[in-house]
Each structure stands twice: as C-alpha cells, then as structure tokens.
Design an enzyme around this catalytic site. Structure first.
Site, mmCIF file in Angstrom:
data_model
loop_
_atom_site.group_PDB
_atom_site.id
_atom_site.type_symbol
_atom_site.label_atom_id
_atom_site.label_comp_id
_atom_site.label_asym_id
_atom_site.label_seq_id
_atom_site.Cartn_x
_atom_site.Cartn_y
_atom_site.Cartn_z
ATOM 1 N N ASP A 19 35.553 46.108 41.877
ATOM 2 C CA ASP A 19 36.217 45.730 40.625
ATOM 3 C C ASP A 19 35.584 46.443 39.435
ATOM 4 O O ASP A 19 34.384 46.732 39.440
ATOM 5 C CB ASP A 19 36.111 44.201 40.454
ATOM 6 C CG ASP A 19 37.157 43.672 39.489
ATOM 7 O OD1 ASP A 19 38.010 44.466 39.040
ATOM 8 O OD2 ASP A 19 37.118 42.461 39.194
ATOM 9 N N HIS A 36 40.185 54.642 38.384
ATOM 10 C CA HIS A 36 40.471 54.521 39.823
ATOM 11 C C HIS A 36 40.005 55.771 40.568
ATOM 12 O O HIS A 36 39.479 55.691 41.674
ATOM 13 C CB HIS A 36 41.968 54.294 40.049
ATOM 14 C CG HIS A 36 42.462 52.996 39.480
ATOM 15 N ND1 HIS A 36 41.795 51.807 39.671
ATOM 16 C CD2 HIS A 36 43.546 52.693 38.705
ATOM 17 C CE1 HIS A 36 42.453 50.829 39.048
ATOM 18 N NE2 HIS A 36 43.508 51.344 38.455
ATOM 19 N N LEU A 130 31.091 53.415 62.715
ATOM 20 C CA LEU A 130 31.466 52.399 61.726
ATOM 21 C C LEU A 130 32.945 52.011 61.847
ATOM 22 O O LEU A 130 33.803 52.877 61.976
ATOM 23 C CB LEU A 130 31.221 52.964 60.314
ATOM 24 C CG LEU A 130 31.742 52.123 59.148
ATOM 25 C CD1 LEU A 130 30.909 50.860 58.948
ATOM 26 C CD2 LEU A 130 31.760 52.937 57.849
ATOM 27 N N ARG A 193 34.225 35.618 41.443
ATOM 28 C CA ARG A 193 35.330 34.971 42.148
ATOM 29 C C ARG A 193 35.562 35.677 43.479
ATOM 30 O O ARG A 193 35.216 36.829 43.646
ATOM 31 C CB ARG A 193 36.634 35.119 41.342
ATOM 32 C CG ARG A 193 36.705 34.385 40.049
ATOM 33 C CD ARG A 193 38.121 34.508 39.472
ATOM 34 N NE ARG A 193 38.401 35.848 38.969
ATOM 35 C CZ ARG A 193 38.092 36.279 37.745
ATOM 36 N NH1 ARG A 193 37.470 35.480 36.902
ATOM 37 N NH2 ARG A 193 38.391 37.494 37.367
HETATM 38 C C1 IPE Z 1 39.598 47.511 40.668
HETATM 39 O O1 IPE Z 1 39.465 47.817 39.322
HETATM 40 C C2 IPE Z 1 40.629 48.387 41.346
HETATM 41 C C3 IPE Z 1 41.767 47.670 41.956
HETATM 42 C C4 IPE Z 1 42.021 46.385 41.886
HETATM 43 C C5 IPE Z 1 42.717 48.485 42.682
HETATM 44 P P1 IPE Z 1 40.411 47.143 38.229
HETATM 45 O O2 IPE Z 1 41.621 47.989 38.063
HETATM 46 O O3 IPE Z 1 40.673 45.715 38.579
HETATM 47 O O4 IPE Z 1 39.510 47.259 36.926
HETATM 48 P P2 IPE Z 1 39.367 46.214 35.734
HETATM 49 O O5 IPE Z 1 39.116 44.865 36.327
HETATM 50 O O6 IPE Z 1 40.635 46.270 34.961
HETATM 51 O O7 IPE Z 1 38.199 46.736 34.960
HETATM 52 MG MG MG Z 2 39.845 43.900 38.055
#
Ligand code: IPE
Ligand code: MG
Length: 239
Positions: A19, A36, A130, A193
C-alpha cells in the site's frame, strides 16, 4: 551475511498488502500511475530477496475486489502493468524456478489478461522453488463465499452431508488449500487494517505494519519485518 541470515526462524509464508503507491507519487508531484510503476520495482526486489532467503511462499495483494471501483483510467493502468509484468517476468520465474499462482475472481478480467494468467501459471506449474501467489480481483470474503458455494453444491449433489463440513473440510475449498497459512503479514503505508485480504488464512498470523510507502520497501525493510517475526512467540491459543 545479512541480518536476515542470522535469524533463528524465518516465516514459511509471507503475505503482503502493498500500500502507498499513490501517496508515494503525490509526495513527488507525480501522477499515481508513476507510483504504481515504482511499486513494481519494489515487487521485483522483494521476490529476489525472498528467493535468496529460501522462504517457500510469498503472497502479494496486487488488486482487491474493491479496487475495481477506482477511476477507469487507474484500473486500466493497473491492468496494463499487471499484464506487462506477468509477460516480462517469465524469465525471472524460469531463472529462479518460481511457481506462479493467481488467486481471485478471474472472470472479471479481460480475455487477453485471463489467457496471460493461465499461460504464466501453466508455464511455471512444475517449478519447485518459491510459490509466488498473486491475489488479483481477490478478497477474503469472496474466497470464503466461493468455498461456501462449492460446499453447498456438494451437499445438493449428495456428495457431502452438512454435518461433515468442519474447518478442515472448509479449507479444502478455499484458494491455496495445499499451502501453509501465512505466518507473517506485512502492510505498508501506515494503515493498520487487513482490508478484506486473506481473512481465513490470517487466523494466527503475526501482523506487521510499517509507515514506509510500498515503492520504498527494500531489503532493510524486509529485514525489519523478519526481525519482528523472529521476536514473536507463537502459541496458537495454547499456553
Ligand atoms: C497500492 O497503492 C496499490 C494498489 C492497491 C493496487 P495505493 O494505490 O492504494 O496507494 P495509496 O493508498 O493511494 O497511497
Ligand atoms: Mg491504498
């Protein structure tokens, strides 16, 4: 010798909620898509580190059922990344003898992506290193619900009586019935969470939370999580 090499016990199955990609990008005044993209580099590093430590199973929460509700652009972007990386990393999977398994509701993916998923799975099915589990279009409640549906079907067809349904039987219908439950859960970005990840499989898992944003999760961060795990005494409800 790195820090992790000197630890007495290593987890057999690490499950990670990656996250904070969006916040990582925002901090740098970049579009979320760049977060991403940076996140995929952290994934690659983690896989290599976990392989080096000979940890048997790694599960990554790549895309949750609820993530379909993000803006179309972002969903498309994530699908694109997923597709490109599955294709691109086949060489890595071959090199390290990694078996890839994708869990989740695959019916929601495009046909092209579904084909790619099935191809990657069958190409790596006989690999003995793995086990890399990628949870995509996955949620813990979805998993439990689909298991319940299968059991109900079996009862309806007379293959099973309701009395015969116990926790062990239930587990056989969930995703990953043959793998050990996760013993270490890691979530980055300061959220504390489970967010509908592996609800059943996390029953006795040690939970580790760090404020680090996913793209910054490196070997040092993994070592810190492993050290935390090493310091825990697991009793599974006993004394
Ligand atoms: C996690 O990063 C990537 C995915 C859920 C695919 P987020 O996109 O949730 O990043 P934040 O939480 O907005 O910083
Ligand atoms: Mg997120």
């Amino acid at each position: 010798m790195t820090k992790a090499d000197s630890l007495q016990k290593l987890p057999k199955h690490i499950a990670v909620v990656m996250d904070g990609n969006g916040r990582w990008a925002k901090k740098r005044h970049l579009p979320r898509s760049m977060g991403h993209k940076a996140g995929t580099k952290a994934v690659r590093k983690l896989i290599e580190n976990v392989v080096a430590l000979q940890i048997p199973v790694l599960t990554l929460f790549a895309f949750g059922t609820e993530n379909w509700q993000r803006p179309t652009d972002e969903v498309e972007d994530l699908m694109d990344l997923f597709f490109t990386h599955l294709e691109k990393e086949v060489a890595l999977f071959q090199e390290h003898n990694i078996q890839v398994r994708i869990i989740g509701d695959l019916t929601l993916f495009s046909e092209t992506l579904r084909d790619c998923i099935l191809r990657t799975q069958s190409l790596t099915a006989t690999h003995t290193g793995l086990v890399l589990v990628i949870a995509a279009s996955y949620s813990g409640r979805w998993d439990i619900t689909q298991a319940a549906q299968q059991l109900a079907q079996d009862v309806q067809e007379g293959l099973l009586t309701t009395k015969q349904i116990d926790a062990a039987k239930f587990s056989t219908k969930l995703c990953l019935p043959d793998l050990p439950d996760a013993d270490l859960f890691i979530r980055t970005s300061g959220e504390r969470r489970i967010s509908n990840f592996m609800l059943w499989q996390l029953a006795y898992t040690e939970l580790y939370f760090t404020d680090i944003l996913w793209p910054d999760f490196d070997k040092k961060e993994l070592d810190a999580a492993l050290e935390f795990f090493n310091s825990r005494q697991r009793r599974f409800g006993k004394v």
